[in-house]
Write a protein that holds these residues in place. Structure first.
Motif: not given
Length: 763
Positions: A456-460
């Protein structure tokens, strides 16, 4: 009668020089930037751009063609065809028929479209592997030769003095011995391939006031002699480098570009350098426009020539028309021009340019072969540092079902590249142009490394800026995962376009933007968190040594950096990188070096503590090593080599590579000396339970320093030696007493630049 001493040259060069007019001579002393535009790829490039047309500038021949491949994204085959044709034109349509030297940047690989991008030099330092860096230099040089390039503007031998300086990622280490040995290895590799290496930036550039680019340098003669100059001396005397580039800096008020003391008396007379000194871009003109020591460009040219600069790069702002006028009105002795021209013609003769026909340009060029990628991967893997680990690493892919990959650098190929990579240096100005080679991000690599896990890729957040609106989504992703990987750090660029790189100096050493807040909030979620820092400088991240489960530091690891980091995280590769620069406590503790005297460390008489968060040379592995039984002769002469032996054992359950580090301390001396000084190092691979004996041959001149007269000497007295996991780890110690008279180290000594050699006998 002129008192300018002309260099010895071949009969061929002498005959050619005798036929030259003043205009033809000056043509050989300048470059021309054929493709120069408005892009900021050099300091003040737009302001200093020449209005002279190429046809006019090259009418009498030209010394250099500037960055033919490295200024814009040009197809290598098409550009090579143009270059071969232009070299034929210079050969056939100018009176003397002298081809041009073609130079390019090659700090992280050839800076050209579609060319392999290797780890940044700070990663070379973290690898502590000169042999692999030499192999890389040879590969880079081979690519350059294919394209008709002759000179590479690398390596950078500036010793890191302040991590606030934006160009730290171009440097190798804060230790001059590491800089010198690894930088010299790169020189050998590049020149073995037929490319002339160029040392940058001679000298003092990295010691600028407050870490600001182009700022004044206040280094004293002892700091110059003992810290800043030794890497250059190694590369000149031991590496046989063929070119040197001056520093932009002024040192104690004297611009290096106008310093005969440095560029002639030291470099040529004392060290014996007989190659060509080229100016850093526009630095001759800067004597007039920035340093204000020359009233006009003609005077600037005169000062630079007299000091020892032979070629003005990238163009002839000062060495062309202004210098011609200064010669004709008697302000400049033409013998100074003759001296420089003879050196340039000799370089062209060495490079084979006089006999090159330029008949057949290459029709197929691969600048990113499997060999390039394999070496890029190996060097990246060796450079990655494990700074803390509570046991979470290496990850077990079979036990991971869901991984949150968080942070602005997780899914960014650009985040793997240094400032002088083509991607960040040039393609940033051409957003519509494809990268030209495969640059998998860390996320891309993790998808291959963890095929059974859901990522699960989330830049933030972004690398810079104060927008925190994406952090709650990142925390939510972490809470639903087995483990969180938070990938933070830098984005390299130039002159304000990025967080690190040339012209991107900083006032503090906190992670840029709101990245620290992102890390802390993900850690606060309670999910095991691994922090990966992709950066071009060491940040003050001591706070991340506790909360996160593990901390991994990578200095811009290049095109295979994603794969290398993924392999470290899963244990496919064991970490072996070591800090080539102290991990800073804070910006307020800078400038700091582990090479400090007693008064440079913590004490009871100041409330300020400069002790770094982690020391120079530190790095963890997935196993443990024991160093014991270090021995040295009880006595040794001040002019002799010392053999020092230590037992090294892998006491853990996994195979690993130890970077064996030998340090020394001069207990009492006539001037203050560092509390620790690296005098030898070696990478040693051991299986579980395996041991070996490592022997270092240390020339006594490794212990030399500038005495009160400014003369480099080895004094009699006690020397402490130790081996450990960093400069602060005195795991096993011994003492040698140096006896005999004070030994003055001279250019004829031979031991000045000798490299400590490690030999291993296994059991």
């Amino acid at each position: 009668m002129s008192d300018v001493r002309l260099p010895p040259v071949s009969g061929r060069v002498q005959s050619l020089h005798a036929r030259m007019t003043l205009e033809e001579k000056l043509g050989q002393l300048v470059g021309y930037w054929v493709d120069q535009g408005d892009e900021l790829v050099a300091p003040m490039a737009g302001e200093m751009a020449t209005s002279t047309k190429y046809e006019e500038a090259a009418a009498h021949g030209i010394g250099h063609l500037t960055r033919v491949y490295g200024t814009r994204p040009v197809d290598p085959v098409e550009r090579a065809a143009w270059l071969w044709a232009e070299q034929r034109r210079l050969r056939e349509q100018t009176r003397l028929g002298i081809p041009a030297i073609v130079h390019e940047e090659c700090l992280t690989g050839l800076a050209a479209w579609k060319a392999a991008t290797f780890p940044t030099p700070l990663a070379w330092g973290a690898s502590f592997d000169p042999a692999l860096v030499e192999e890389m230099g040879r590969l880079i040089g081979g690519s350059m030769r294919q394209l008709g390039i002759h000179q590479g503007l690398a390596p950078v031998l500036d010793v890191i003095r302040d991590p606030r300086w934006g160009r730290v990622d171009e440097c190798i280490a804060e230790d001059p011995y590491v800089v010198g040995t690894i930088g010299t290895a790169y020189v050998r590799g590049l020149q073995d391939a037929g490319i002339h290496a160029t040392l940058k930036h001679f000298v003092g550039y990295s010691a600028s006031q407050a870490g600001r680019n182009h700022a004044p340098v206040h280094a004293g003669p002892r700091e110059l002699a003992d810290v800043l100059l030794p890497p250059f001396e190694m590369a000149v005397r031991d590496g046989g480098v063929r070119s040197v580039m001056n520093s932009y800096a002024d040192v104690d008020g004297i611009p290096v570009a106008a310093s005969a003391d440095l560029l002639t008396d030291l470099l040529r007379e004392k060290w014996g350098f007989d190659g060509v000194v080229v100016s850093d871009y526009f630095s001759v003109a800067f004597l007039h426009t920035m340093h204000r020591v020359a009233e006009d460009l003609g005077e600037a040219a005169a000062l630079a020539l007299a000091a020892g600069i032979d070629v003005e790069l990238p163009t002839g702002d000062a060495f062309a028309a202004p210098l011609a006028a200064a010669v004709r009105d008697g302000r400049v002795d033409e013998a100074l021009i003759d001296r420089a021209v003879l050196r340039v013609l000799t370089e062209k003769e060495e490079l084979g340019l006089f006999d090159e026909t330029f008949a057949e340009p290459p029709t197929e060029i691969d600048l990113d072969t499997p060999a390039h990628r394999d070496l890029a991967r190996r060097l990246a893997s060796e450079s990655i540092m494990l700074l803390s680990n509570d046991g979470i690493l290496p990850l077990d892919p079979e036990r991971l079902r869901r991984v949150a990959v968080i942070g602005p650098n997780a899914d960014s190929a650009e985040a793997l590249m240094g400032c002088y990579s083509f991607v960040n240096h040039v393609l940033a100005h051409h957003p519509d142009v494809p990268l030209g080679l495969e640059l998998p991000s860390l996320v891309d690599a993790l998808r291959l490394e963890l095929p059974e896990a859901a990522l699960v890729v989330v830049p933030g957040c972004d690398v810079s800026g104060d927008d925190v609106s994406g952090i709650p989504d990142a925390v939510a992703a972490a809470r639903d995962a087995d483990v969180a990987l938070v990938v933070v750090g830098d984005r390299a660029g130039l002159f304000g376009r990025g967080t690190v790189g040339e012209g991107n100096d900083v006032e503090d050493l906190e992670l840029p933007g709101v990245q620290r807040r992102l890390v802390e909030e993900v850690v606060a979620s309670g999910v095991p968190t691994i922090v990966v820092v992709l950066s071009g400088r060491p940040y003050a991240i001591g706070w991340a040594l506790d909360g996160p489960s593990a901390l991994v530091q990578a200095f811009f690891p290049g095109e295979e950096g994603g794969d290398a980091i993924a392999g470290i995280l899963t244990g496919r590769t064991s970490p072996s990188g070591r800090l080539p620069v102290s991990l800073p406590r804070s910006a307020g503790a800078q400038p700091y070096s582990y090479l400090h005297p007693v008064l440079g460390g913590p004490s009871e008489i100041t409330s300020a503590d400069s002790t770094p968060a982690l020391p120079f040379g530190f790095g963890l592995t997935y196993t443990t090593f024991r160093h014991s039984g270090v021995t040295a002769p009880a006595e040794s002469s001040t002019d002799a080599d010392l053999t020092i032996v230590v037992d090294v054992a892998n006491t853990g359950t996994r195979a690993g590579v130890d970077v064996v580090q030998l340090y020394a301390r001069d207990v009492y001396a006539s001037v203050t000396r560092p509390v620790a000084q690296l005098v030898g190092y070696a990478r040693v691979a051991l299986e579980p339970g395996e041991r070996t004996v490592v022997g270092f041959v240390v020339p006594s001149a490794r212990l030399a320093f500038a005495d009160r007269r400014g003369v480099r000497v080895v004094e009699p007295g006690d020397i402490e030696f130790w081996v450990g996991g960093s400069c602060e780890d005195r795991e096993t110690t011994t003492t040698t007493r140096l006896t005999g008279p004070v030994h003055e180290v001279t250019a004829a000594d031979g031991r000045t630049v000798a490299v400590a050699v490690a030999t291993a006998a296994r059991s």
